[in-house]
Design an enzyme around this catalytic site. Structure first.
Site, PDB file in Angstrom:
ATOM      1  N   HIS A  72       0.826  -1.208   0.000  1.00  0.00           N
ATOM      2  CA  HIS A  72       0.000   0.000   0.000  1.00  0.00           C
ATOM      3  C   HIS A  72       0.857   1.253   0.000  1.00  0.00           C
ATOM      4  CE1 HIS A  72      -4.081  -1.786   1.516  1.00  0.00           C
ATOM      5  NE2 HIS A  72      -3.588  -2.428   0.476  1.00  0.00           N
ATOM      6  N   TYR A 201      -9.230   5.186   7.716  1.00  0.00           N
ATOM      7  CA  TYR A 201      -9.352   5.526   9.136  1.00  0.00           C
ATOM      8  C   TYR A 201     -10.428   6.603   9.252  1.00  0.00           C
ATOM      9  CZ  TYR A 201      -4.924   3.124  10.198  1.00  0.00           C
ATOM     10  OH  TYR A 201      -3.941   2.178  10.368  1.00  0.00           O
ATOM     11  N   PRO A 293      -3.889   0.100  18.882  1.00  0.00           N
ATOM     12  CA  PRO A 293      -3.634  -0.371  17.505  1.00  0.00           C
ATOM     13  C   PRO A 293      -3.799   0.704  16.422  1.00  0.00           C
ATOM     14  CG  PRO A 293      -5.708  -1.259  18.345  1.00  0.00           C
ATOM     15  CD  PRO A 293      -5.055  -0.580  19.489  1.00  0.00           C
ATOM     16  N   LYS A 297       1.322  -0.261  15.081  1.00  0.00           N
ATOM     17  CA  LYS A 297       2.738  -0.302  15.461  1.00  0.00           C
ATOM     18  C   LYS A 297       3.146  -1.496  16.331  1.00  0.00           C
ATOM     19  CE  LYS A 297       4.389   3.169  13.347  1.00  0.00           C
ATOM     20  NZ  LYS A 297       4.076   2.531  12.058  1.00  0.00           N
ATOM     21  N   TYR A 385       4.029   6.467  10.044  1.00  0.00           N
ATOM     22  CA  TYR A 385       3.180   5.329   9.681  1.00  0.00           C
ATOM     23  C   TYR A 385       3.989   4.249   8.945  1.00  0.00           C
ATOM     24  CZ  TYR A 385      -1.062   2.777   8.533  1.00  0.00           C
ATOM     25  OH  TYR A 385      -2.025   1.805   8.440  1.00  0.00           O
TER      26      TYR A 385
HETATM   27  P1  RFL Z   1       2.337 -11.919  21.524  1.00  0.00           P
HETATM   28  O1  RFL Z   1       1.890 -11.979  20.109  1.00  0.00           O
HETATM   29  O2  RFL Z   1       1.313 -11.620  22.562  1.00  0.00           O
HETATM   30  O3  RFL Z   1       3.046 -13.305  21.848  1.00  0.00           O
HETATM   31  C1  RFL Z   1       3.425 -13.684  23.151  1.00  0.00           C
HETATM   32  C2  RFL Z   1       3.422 -15.190  23.260  1.00  0.00           C
HETATM   33  O4  RFL Z   1       3.844 -15.582  24.573  1.00  0.00           O
HETATM   34  C3  RFL Z   1       3.010 -16.616  25.040  1.00  0.00           C
HETATM   35  N1  RFL Z   1       3.027 -16.623  26.506  1.00  0.00           N
HETATM   36  C4  RFL Z   1       3.706 -17.518  27.242  1.00  0.00           C
HETATM   37  N2  RFL Z   1       4.494 -18.545  26.904  1.00  0.00           N
HETATM   38  C5  RFL Z   1       5.050 -19.258  27.914  1.00  0.00           C
HETATM   39  N3  RFL Z   1       4.831 -19.011  29.224  1.00  0.00           N
HETATM   40  C6  RFL Z   1       4.048 -17.979  29.607  1.00  0.00           C
HETATM   41  N4  RFL Z   1       3.851 -17.714  30.915  1.00  0.00           N
HETATM   42  C7  RFL Z   1       3.459 -17.181  28.599  1.00  0.00           C
HETATM   43  N5  RFL Z   1       2.642 -16.103  28.599  1.00  0.00           N
HETATM   44  C8  RFL Z   1       2.379 -15.784  27.342  1.00  0.00           C
HETATM   45  C9  RFL Z   1       1.654 -16.295  24.445  1.00  0.00           C
HETATM   46  O5  RFL Z   1       0.803 -17.451  24.379  1.00  0.00           O
HETATM   47  C10 RFL Z   1       2.032 -15.783  23.062  1.00  0.00           C
HETATM   48  O6  RFL Z   1       2.084 -16.819  22.104  1.00  0.00           O
HETATM   49  O7  RFL Z   1       3.508 -10.845  21.738  1.00  0.00           O
HETATM   50  P2  RFL Z   1       4.701 -10.365  20.721  1.00  0.00           P
HETATM   51  O8  RFL Z   1       5.385 -11.544  20.125  1.00  0.00           O
HETATM   52  O9  RFL Z   1       5.441  -9.354  21.484  1.00  0.00           O
HETATM   53  O10 RFL Z   1       3.932  -9.677  19.506  1.00  0.00           O
HETATM   54  C11 RFL Z   1       3.210  -8.477  19.686  1.00  0.00           C
HETATM   55  C12 RFL Z   1       2.048  -8.396  18.694  1.00  0.00           C
HETATM   56  O11 RFL Z   1       1.293  -9.594  18.771  1.00  0.00           O
HETATM   57  C13 RFL Z   1       1.133  -7.186  18.965  1.00  0.00           C
HETATM   58  O12 RFL Z   1       1.895  -6.061  19.310  1.00  0.00           O
HETATM   59  C14 RFL Z   1       0.271  -6.825  17.732  1.00  0.00           C
HETATM   60  O13 RFL Z   1      -0.661  -7.839  17.465  1.00  0.00           O
HETATM   61  C15 RFL Z   1      -0.467  -5.488  17.950  1.00  0.00           C
HETATM   62  N6  RFL Z   1      -1.370  -5.138  16.854  1.00  0.00           N
HETATM   63  C16 RFL Z   1      -0.899  -4.587  15.670  1.00  0.00           C
HETATM   64  N7  RFL Z   1       0.423  -4.414  15.490  1.00  0.00           N
HETATM   65  C17 RFL Z   1       0.909  -3.931  14.305  1.00  0.00           C
HETATM   66  O14 RFL Z   1       2.128  -3.767  14.179  1.00  0.00           O
HETATM   67  N8  RFL Z   1       0.090  -3.611  13.239  1.00  0.00           N
HETATM   68  C18 RFL Z   1      -1.266  -3.765  13.344  1.00  0.00           C
HETATM   69  O15 RFL Z   1      -1.956  -3.519  12.356  1.00  0.00           O
HETATM   70  C19 RFL Z   1      -1.802  -4.235  14.603  1.00  0.00           C
HETATM   71  N9  RFL Z   1      -3.124  -4.402  14.754  1.00  0.00           N
HETATM   72  C20 RFL Z   1      -2.748  -5.321  17.001  1.00  0.00           C
HETATM   73  C21 RFL Z   1      -3.614  -4.922  15.924  1.00  0.00           C
HETATM   74  C22 RFL Z   1      -3.303  -5.879  18.159  1.00  0.00           C
HETATM   75  C23 RFL Z   1      -4.661  -6.021  18.268  1.00  0.00           C
HETATM   76  N10 RFL Z   1      -5.152  -6.620  19.466  1.00  0.00           N
HETATM   77  C24 RFL Z   1      -5.966  -7.770  19.472  1.00  0.00           C
HETATM   78  C25 RFL Z   1      -4.633  -6.198  20.741  1.00  0.00           C
HETATM   79  C26 RFL Z   1      -4.981  -5.079  16.036  1.00  0.00           C
HETATM   80  C27 RFL Z   1      -5.514  -5.598  17.211  1.00  0.00           C
HETATM   81  C28 RFL Z   1      -7.022  -5.690  17.307  1.00  0.00           C
HETATM   82  C1  PHB Z   2      -5.675  -4.585  10.894  1.00  0.00           C
HETATM   83  O1  PHB Z   2      -5.747  -4.828   9.671  1.00  0.00           O
HETATM   84  O2  PHB Z   2      -5.993  -5.437  11.735  1.00  0.00           O
HETATM   85  C2  PHB Z   2      -5.235  -3.248  11.337  1.00  0.00           C
HETATM   86  C3  PHB Z   2      -4.767  -2.332  10.406  1.00  0.00           C
HETATM   87  C4  PHB Z   2      -4.361  -1.068  10.823  1.00  0.00           C
HETATM   88  C5  PHB Z   2      -4.439  -0.735  12.150  1.00  0.00           C
HETATM   89  C6  PHB Z   2      -4.883  -1.659  13.101  1.00  0.00           C
HETATM   90  C7  PHB Z   2      -5.286  -2.925  12.686  1.00  0.00           C
HETATM   91  O3  PHB Z   2      -4.069   0.511  12.551  1.00  0.00           O
END
Ligand code: RFL
Ligand code: PHB
Length: 390
Positions: A72, A201, A293, A297, A385
Site C-alpha cells: 500500500h 481511518y 492499535p 505499530k 506510519y
Molecule cells: P504476543 O503476540 O502476545 O506473543 C506472546 C506469546 O507468549 C506466550 N506466553 C507464554 N508462553 C510461555 N509461558 C508464559 N507464561 C506465557 N505467557 C504468554 C503467548 O501465548 C504468546 O504466544 O507478543 P509479541 O510476540 O510481542 O507480539 C506483539 C504483537 O502480537 C502485537 O503487538 C500486535 O498484534 C499489535 N497489533 C498490531 N500491530 C501492528 O504492528 N500492526 C497492526 O496492524 C496491529 N493491529 C494489534 C492490531 C493488536 C490487536 N489486538 C488484538 C490487541 C490489532 C488488534 C485488534
Molecule cells: C488490521 O488490519 O488489523 C489493522 C490495520 C491497521 C491498524 C490496526 C489494525 O491501525
C-alpha cells in the site's frame, strides 16, 4: 537441558528472535504456553513496516509474503463526510507499507523454525525464570505433568503483555508508564472484498471506524465500542449497520457485507515498562510495551526490539563485546517511545472520548484538515506510519 538463549513465547517477537539468532549461529529453545494452533488462530495485526519485512527477508521467511501480500502506497482519512488520501509513498520519498496478516507471519516463522529443526516446546506450563541476576540463569517448566529445567546464558522474555517474564522482575526495579483509553475496538473478519483498495481511518461523531483487509477477498473492519461491551451484543447485522453509519456515503453504498468469520473486542492501552533489561533477562515486544492499535505499530515494535536484541547478542557471542547488550534497553526504548507518541496521537485524533465536547470535536476536525492539506503535516504522519528508521 542447556541452550544459549531461552526464549519465552512463540509470538512474532519470540519466533523472529529465534530465526535471527539461528542465522548468527546462536542456539535457542522457545517455550510457549499455548498450542501451535491456538497461537495461529489469534487474529491481530495486518500492517507491516518495511523494516519488519526486511527482517523477514533477512531470515529467508518472506517468499510467501511477497507472493501474497498487498503493498500500500497510502491510506485514506475520512471525516466530515468525505475521504482524503494521504500519499505516503510520495511523502516519504518512496516508502510503503505491506498488508500481510500477523497469523501468516507467525505461520511462516513457525514453519521455518520446524524446517531448521530448532526446539520449540508448546504447551509449556508453569514457566518460571530464575537467577537472571547472575551469569547462569535457568528456566523451569512443566510439560505433560513432568518438570524440566533449562540452563542458559540469557533469557528473552517475548511472552506478551500478560506473560511471566515482566512479572518475574522485582516491582521496585520497574518503572511503569501507562494510559488506558475509555473504549475498545470491536473487530470483524469477513470473507468479502475490501470496500476500498487502501485502509480507511474514520473520525465520526458516532465513534472511530477502520476499514482494513487481509487480501483482496478478505476484509477486516473495526468500530470503536464501549469498554464493557460484549461480542454477543453485536450480531453481524448490527455491526454492518453501525459501520455503514460511520462511513462516507460512497463507502456505505458499495461495501460488501457477509457473515463474520471472527469477531472480538480489544481494549486500548498505552504501556511502557522501563528498563527492558534486568541482568541476563531481556524483555521484547508486548512483554515490555503496548500501543493502541490505531497506529499499526505493535507487531512492528516487536520486530524492531528483536532487531536490536539479536544484534546485541551477536556482538556478545561473535565479537565478544557486551556493548550491545548494555545498550539494548536504551536503544529499543528510544524507538518505542516515538511509536508510543504516534499511536497515542492517532488515537486521540480519531476517537470519540466520553468528554469529547463540541470544542474538542472541532479541534479534531481542524487537526485532520491541517493534516491532509499541509505537506509538512502529511510528511510527519507518513514517516511515522511507514516506520521510523532503526
Ligand atoms: P504476543 O503476540 O502476545 O506473543 C506472546 C506469546 O507468549 C506466550 N506466553 C507464554 N508462553 C510461555 N509461558 C508464559 N507464561 C506465557 N505467557 C504468554 C503467548 O501465548 C504468546 O504466544 O507478543 P509479541 O510476540 O510481542 O507480539 C506483539 C504483537 O502480537 C502485537 O503487538 C500486535 O498484534 C499489535 N497489533 C498490531 N500491530 C501492528 O504492528 N500492526 C497492526 O496492524 C496491529 N493491529 C494489534 C492490531 C493488536 C490487536 N489486538 C488484538 C490487541 C490489532 C488488534 C485488534
Ligand atoms: C488490521 O488490519 O488489523 C489493522 C490495520 C491497521 C491498524 C490496526 C489494525 O491501525
Amino acid at each position: 537441558m542447556r541452550t544459549q538463549v531461552a526464549i519465552i513465547g512463540a509470538g512474532p517477537a519470540g519466533l523472529l528472535l529465534g530465526q535471527l539468532l539461528h542465522s548468527y549461529g546462536i542456539d535457542t529453545i522457545i517455550l510457549e504456553r499455548q498450542t501451535r494452533d491456538y497461537v495461529l488462530a489469534r487474529i491481530r495485526a495486518g500492517v507491516l513496516e518495511q523494516g519488519t519485512v526486511g527482517l523477514l527477508e533477512q531470515v529467508g521467511v518472506a517468499d510467501r509474503l511477497h507472493r501474497e501480500c498487498l503493498v500500500h502506497d497510502g491510506v485514506e482519512l475520512a471525516f466530515g463526510g468525505s475521504r482524503h488520501r494521504i500519499d505516503m509513498k510520495q511523502a516519504t520519498g518512496g516508502k510503503t507499507v505491506t498488508v500481510y496478516g500477523q497469523t501468516e507471519v507467525t505461520r511462516d516463522l513457525m514453519n521455518a523454525r520446524a524446517t531448521a529443526g530448532l526446539a520449540t516446546v508448546f504447551e509449556a506450563a508453569d514457566v518460571s525464570l530464575h537467577d537472571f541476576d547472575g551469569t547462569s540463569p535457568r528456566v523451569r517448566y512443566t510439560k505433560d505433568g513432568a518438570s524440566h529445567e533449562i540452563a542458559c546464558d540469557f533469557i528473552a522474555g517475548c511472552d506478551g503483555f500478560h506473560g511471566v517474564s515482566r512479572q518475574s522482575v522485582k516491582p521496585a526495579a520497574l518503572e511503569i508508564f501507562e494510559r488506558t483509553y475509555p473504549f475498545g475496538w470491536l473487530g470483524v473478519l469477513s470473507e468479502t472484498p475490501p470496500v476500498s483498495p487502501e485502509l480507511i481511518y474514520v473520525n465520526h461523531p458516532r465513534g472511530f471506524a477502520l476499514c482494513s483487509m487481509r487480501s483482496l477477498t478478505r476484509s477486516r473492519y473495526y468500530v470503536q465500542c464501549r469498554l464493557d461491551d460484549h461480542v454477543d451484543n453485536w450480531p453481524d447485522g448490527k455491526f454492518w449497520d453501525e459501520l455503514k453509519h460511520r462511513l462516507d456515503a460512497k463507502a456505505a453504498d458499495t461495501i460488501v457485507t457477509g457473515p463474520s468469520i471472527e469477531k472480538s473486542i480489544a481494549p486500548l492501552r498505552s504501556f511502557v515498562a522501563e528498563p527492558m533489561r534486568f541482568g541476563r533477562l531481556f524483555l521484547a515486544g508486548d512483554a515490555a510495551h503496548i500501543v493502541p492499535p490505531t497506529g499499526a505499530k505493535g507487531l512492528n515494535l516487536a520486530a524492531s526490539d528483536v532487531h536490536y536484541l539479536s544484534n546485541a547478542l551477536r556482538e556478545f557471542y561473535v565479537e565478544k563485546s557486551p556493548a550491545g547488550i548494555d545498550d539494548y534497553s536504551r536503544r529499543a526504548l528510544a524507538r518505542v517511545w516515538k511509536a508510543e507518541r504516534f499511536s497515542w496521537w492517532m488515537t486521540t485524533m480519531l476517537h470519540r472520548f466520553p468528554d469529547t465536547d463540541a470544542f474538542s470535536a472541532r479541534i479534531q476536525l481542524a487537526e485532520l484538515n491541517y493534516l491532509v492539506a499541509s505537506k509538512a503535516a502529511t510528511e510527519a504522519m507518513s514517516e511515522n506510519y511507514v516506520g521510523l528508521p532503526y
